[in-house]
Design a protein around this motif. Structure first.
Motif, PDB file in Angstrom:
ATOM      1  N   GLY A  20       0.552  -1.192  -0.084  1.00  0.00           N
ATOM      2  CA  GLY A  20       0.013  -0.053   0.202  1.00  0.00           C
ATOM      3  C   GLY A  20       0.823   1.248  -0.039  1.00  0.00           C
ATOM      4  O   GLY A  20       1.979   1.371   0.244  1.00  0.00           O
ATOM      5  N   SER A  89      -0.416  -5.257   5.771  1.00  0.00           N
ATOM      6  CA  SER A  89      -1.050  -4.336   5.374  1.00  0.00           C
ATOM      7  C   SER A  89      -2.387  -4.619   4.881  1.00  0.00           C
ATOM      8  O   SER A  89      -2.672  -5.751   4.617  1.00  0.00           O
ATOM      9  CB  SER A  89      -0.538  -3.898   3.809  1.00  0.00           C
ATOM     10  OG  SER A  89      -0.644  -4.878   2.938  1.00  0.00           O
ATOM     11  N   TRP A  90      -3.495  -3.856   5.232  1.00  0.00           N
ATOM     12  CA  TRP A  90      -4.814  -4.025   5.292  1.00  0.00           C
ATOM     13  C   TRP A  90      -5.596  -2.936   4.511  1.00  0.00           C
ATOM     14  O   TRP A  90      -5.114  -1.722   4.746  1.00  0.00           O
ATOM     15  CB  TRP A  90      -5.350  -4.256   6.679  1.00  0.00           C
ATOM     16  CG  TRP A  90      -4.597  -5.246   7.483  1.00  0.00           C
ATOM     17  CD1 TRP A  90      -5.240  -6.535   7.484  1.00  0.00           C
ATOM     18  CD2 TRP A  90      -3.573  -5.130   7.992  1.00  0.00           C
ATOM     19  NE1 TRP A  90      -4.389  -7.344   8.251  1.00  0.00           N
ATOM     20  CE2 TRP A  90      -3.404  -6.653   8.499  1.00  0.00           C
ATOM     21  CE3 TRP A  90      -2.662  -4.247   8.499  1.00  0.00           C
ATOM     22  CZ2 TRP A  90      -2.227  -6.806   9.301  1.00  0.00           C
ATOM     23  CZ3 TRP A  90      -1.527  -4.537   9.058  1.00  0.00           C
ATOM     24  CH2 TRP A  90      -1.183  -5.993   9.613  1.00  0.00           C
ATOM     25  N   SER A  91      -6.506  -3.181   3.765  1.00  0.00           N
ATOM     26  CA  SER A  91      -7.135  -2.109   2.911  1.00  0.00           C
ATOM     27  C   SER A  91      -8.593  -2.258   2.954  1.00  0.00           C
ATOM     28  O   SER A  91      -9.269  -3.502   2.825  1.00  0.00           O
ATOM     29  CB  SER A  91      -6.547  -2.137   1.561  1.00  0.00           C
ATOM     30  OG  SER A  91      -7.330  -1.300   0.630  1.00  0.00           O
ATOM     31  N   ASN A 105      -6.350   2.527   4.163  1.00  0.00           N
ATOM     32  CA  ASN A 105      -5.037   1.663   4.153  1.00  0.00           C
ATOM     33  C   ASN A 105      -4.456   1.641   5.653  1.00  0.00           C
ATOM     34  O   ASN A 105      -4.196   2.577   6.098  1.00  0.00           O
ATOM     35  CB  ASN A 105      -4.106   1.661   3.041  1.00  0.00           C
ATOM     36  CG  ASN A 105      -4.765   1.706   1.803  1.00  0.00           C
ATOM     37  OD1 ASN A 105      -4.908   0.702   1.257  1.00  0.00           O
ATOM     38  ND2 ASN A 105      -5.094   3.108   1.262  1.00  0.00           N
ATOM     39  N   SER A 107      -0.967   0.036   7.347  1.00  0.00           N
ATOM     40  CA  SER A 107       0.278  -0.754   7.241  1.00  0.00           C
ATOM     41  C   SER A 107       1.221  -0.742   8.483  1.00  0.00           C
ATOM     42  O   SER A 107       0.954   0.264   9.319  1.00  0.00           O
ATOM     43  CB  SER A 107       1.142  -0.310   6.054  1.00  0.00           C
ATOM     44  OG  SER A 107       1.576   1.119   5.983  1.00  0.00           O
TER      45      SER A 107
END
Length: 204
Positions: A20, A89-91, A105, A107
């Motif tokens: 991200g 990471s996550w979105s 996002n 991270s």
């Protein structure tokens, strides 16, 4: 809020690539002031002005979880939509307009790899090329923690707003990259999610 939430477990295992926009920015800024540069003024600390009581019962039905495998454990609530996770990471997709996607996002990067959060923010404040801060960072206190908020101009009409905290040897960054026309709504959505943040594994 509802208790029958759908849950996405973000285990964050796999490669050590920081995903991200937020991760890329962290990785590229792990330097601080040179010895011949004067210290910068201390950042102003303020409490988040977002009111969690304004969140509707059905506004954030999805619980995002990280159980602490490659980042400090956390959970937060998010709106329905596309949710993805990879190593560190996550979105969460907030909106789509044609080919443009606005996402929230999160991270993580090891503090030692980036030189520490103070050095990262110092470098951003001193930068004379690349993305520029549109205002002086502030320390914004919310459920996410005492987070340094930065707003950077990434393109003529696009702003990246991020919140940075340092915890247990990690820098954790949450942010939104959005066109100026929807920036206020995007930041409000991000603040709503941050207001639901919980450090620790689910149920702790």
């Amino acid at each position: 809020m509802r208790t029958d939430r759908r849950t996405m477990v973000a285990t964050a295992v796999g490669s050590l690539v920081v995903g991200g926009v937020t991760g890329a920015v962290v990785t590229g800024l792990g330097v601080g002031a040179r010895a011949d540069e004067p210290p910068l003024p201390r950042l102003v600390t303020q409490t988040s002005t977002f009111d969690p009581t304004t969140i509707g019962d059905d506004a954030l039905p999805q619980q995002i979880e990280n159980r602490g495998y490659a980042c400090p454990a956390f959970t937060f609530l998010a709106p329905d939509g596309d949710h993805t996770a990879s190593a560190r990471s996550w979105s969460v997709t907030l909106s789509r307009s044609g080919t443009k996607v606005v996402g929230f996002n999160v991270s993580c990067v090891k503090s030692a790899d980036a030189g520490g959060l103070e050095a990262v923010v110092d470098a951003m404040r001193r930068a004379t090329s690349g993305p520029q801060l549109v205002r002086e960072p502030v320390v914004e206190v919310s459920a996410f923690g005492a987070a340094t908020r930065t707003d950077q101009r990434m393109a003529p009409t696009t702003t990246l707003t991020q919140w940075w905290v340092e915890r247990d040897g990690w820098i954790v960054t949450a942010g939104v990259l959005s066109p100026d026309a929807v920036a206020a709504d995007s930041v409000a959505a991000a603040e709503a999610m941050l207001s639901t943040w919980h450090w620790g594994p689910p149920g702790s």
